[in-house]
Motif scaffolding. Structure first.
Motif, PDB file in Angstrom:
ATOM      1  N   TYR A  18     -37.981  -2.300  -5.726  1.00 17.77           N
ATOM      2  CA  TYR A  18     -37.280  -2.838  -4.557  1.00 17.77           C
ATOM      3  C   TYR A  18     -36.739  -1.704  -3.688  1.00 17.77           C
ATOM      4  O   TYR A  18     -36.874  -1.728  -2.450  1.00 17.77           O
ATOM      5  CB  TYR A  18     -36.144  -3.744  -5.027  1.00 17.77           C
ATOM      6  N   ARG A  22     -37.776  -0.978   0.108  1.00 23.32           N
ATOM      7  CA  ARG A  22     -36.753  -1.096   1.146  1.00 23.32           C
ATOM      8  C   ARG A  22     -36.613   0.221   1.911  1.00 23.32           C
ATOM      9  O   ARG A  22     -36.376   0.211   3.120  1.00 23.32           O
ATOM     10  CB  ARG A  22     -35.412  -1.515   0.538  1.00 23.32           C
ATOM     11  N   CYS A  25     -39.259   0.400   4.517  1.00 24.25           N
ATOM     12  CA  CYS A  25     -38.929  -0.468   5.650  1.00 24.25           C
ATOM     13  C   CYS A  25     -37.829   0.118   6.534  1.00 24.25           C
ATOM     14  O   CYS A  25     -37.893   0.036   7.764  1.00 24.25           O
ATOM     15  CB  CYS A  25     -38.489  -1.836   5.145  1.00 24.25           C
ATOM     16  N   ILE A  54     -37.041  -8.649   0.320  1.00 25.24           N
ATOM     17  CA  ILE A  54     -37.572  -7.677   1.274  1.00 25.24           C
ATOM     18  C   ILE A  54     -38.175  -8.413   2.474  1.00 25.24           C
ATOM     19  O   ILE A  54     -37.979  -8.029   3.626  1.00 25.24           O
ATOM     20  CB  ILE A  54     -38.641  -6.784   0.615  1.00 25.24           C
ATOM     21  N   GLU A  57     -35.444  -9.751   4.813  1.00 28.97           N
ATOM     22  CA  GLU A  57     -34.730  -8.764   5.623  1.00 28.97           C
ATOM     23  C   GLU A  57     -35.622  -8.125   6.679  1.00 28.97           C
ATOM     24  O   GLU A  57     -35.143  -7.765   7.764  1.00 28.97           O
ATOM     25  CB  GLU A  57     -34.145  -7.672   4.719  1.00 28.97           C
ATOM     26  N   THR A 266     -29.075  -1.256  -2.776  1.00 32.89           N
ATOM     27  CA  THR A 266     -27.909  -2.130  -2.533  1.00 32.89           C
ATOM     28  C   THR A 266     -27.013  -2.089  -3.761  1.00 32.89           C
ATOM     29  O   THR A 266     -27.494  -2.049  -4.901  1.00 32.89           O
ATOM     30  CB  THR A 266     -28.255  -3.591  -2.188  1.00 32.89           C
TER      31      THR A 266
END
Length: 290
Positions: A18, A22, A25, A54, A57, A266
């Motif tokens: 993840y 992320r 991105c 993902i 967002e 996160t």
């Protein structure tokens, strides 16, 4: 133009996967062009839902490949030398040409222990200059192939040859397919070569010798340490023992961009992943499985 990116992971590595996705991105303006090819196994519904965030967002496409349902992968993973540190999920990237659709002409493979902080679009805009793949030279390639005193496998590898790290590979799918990676691996296993070498990374270096484009080091900074931060790295590769998802400050002091990594993953997922790893550690300690 679509930017196809492939990752391979199992259920114990969903959170780093993840974070890698992320970071890709966050550090590109071409988010609408991103297509992630997620080659996974043993993935729980809860962890899949985390990864699907993902797509909530960012305007990206996620394509899923359940390797547990792939007869070819199960066969290869069962027969090839076991990678005790990474698990045999590493062999999944070798069959990437057989997983993706015919519309995919170029794909960027990324290991899931990476943090991206530059636009991967730069890589997709590169010409391969007649090469099959592009990658970054491994800083300890000669030791990987030669081992102690650099004397091993000299019949297979010359330490004077450049050797690439397979954590990042920009792949021309047609050239990859023409190279017959799986067939070459079967032959290497039958001859005993696979049993001697460093898993699929050595194999790829044998297959693509003199057929790979050498990328600038900043696109795969191996064993990313704190000192690398001043050199403007594009992609950090956490190959060392200390990882950015550790929770002890002493471990993190030597790891590049540890604080940035936690916020890319996160906070919520970072600490949930920490609990997941502690639970696994205690299970192994008590002899209750992995």
């Amino acid at each position: 133009m679509a930017m196809h990116i492939a990752l391979t992971f199992d259920d114990n590595f969903w959170a780093p996967a993840y974070a890698t996705m992320r970071s890709v991105c966050l550090f590109t303006h071409r988010r609408q062009d991103l297509v992630f090819h997620l080659c996974h196994r043993t993935l729980s519904d809860t962890h899949r839902a985390d990864l699907e965030r993902i797509g909530e967002e960012f305007p990206v496409e996620l394509r899923w490949y359940d390797l547990d349902r792939s007869e070819m992968f199960r066969d290869i993973a069962a027969r090839m030398p076991e990678n005790k540190r990474l698990s045999n999920i590493v062999y999944a990237r070798l069959m990437i040409d057989r997983l993706v659709g015919p519309e995919v002409e170029r794909i960027l493979y990324l290991d899931c222990d990476m943090l991206v902080r530059d636009d991967v679009g730069h890589l997709f805009d590169l010409g391969l200059d007649g090469n099959s793949i592009a990658a970054v030279r491994d800083t300890i390639g000669a030791f990987i192939t030669g081992g102690r005193d650099l004397k091993n496998n000299r019949d297979l590898f010359d330490p004077a040859d450049y050797y690439f790290n397979a954590g990042l590979v920009l792949i021309d799918i047609a050239a990859w397919r023409e190279a017959d990676i799986i067939g070459r691996m079967e032959a290497a296993y039958a001859s005993g070569v696979m049993q001697r070498i460093y898993y699929d990374q050595d194999l790829l270096n044998l297959i693509f010798k003199d057929k790979w484009l050498k990328l600038p080091w900043r696109w795969n900074v191996i064993d990313a340490r704190h000192a690398h931060e001043g050199l403007d790295p594009a992609i950090l590769h956490y190959t060392g023992e200390n990882k950015p998802w550790g929770i002890f400050s002493g471990m993190l002091q030597s790891v590049a961009y540890a604080r940035l990594y936690r916020h890319v993953m996160t906070n919520e997922l970072f600490y949930r992943f920490a609990r997941h790893r502690w639970k696994r550690w205690w299970k192994r300690k008590l002899g209750l499985g992995r």
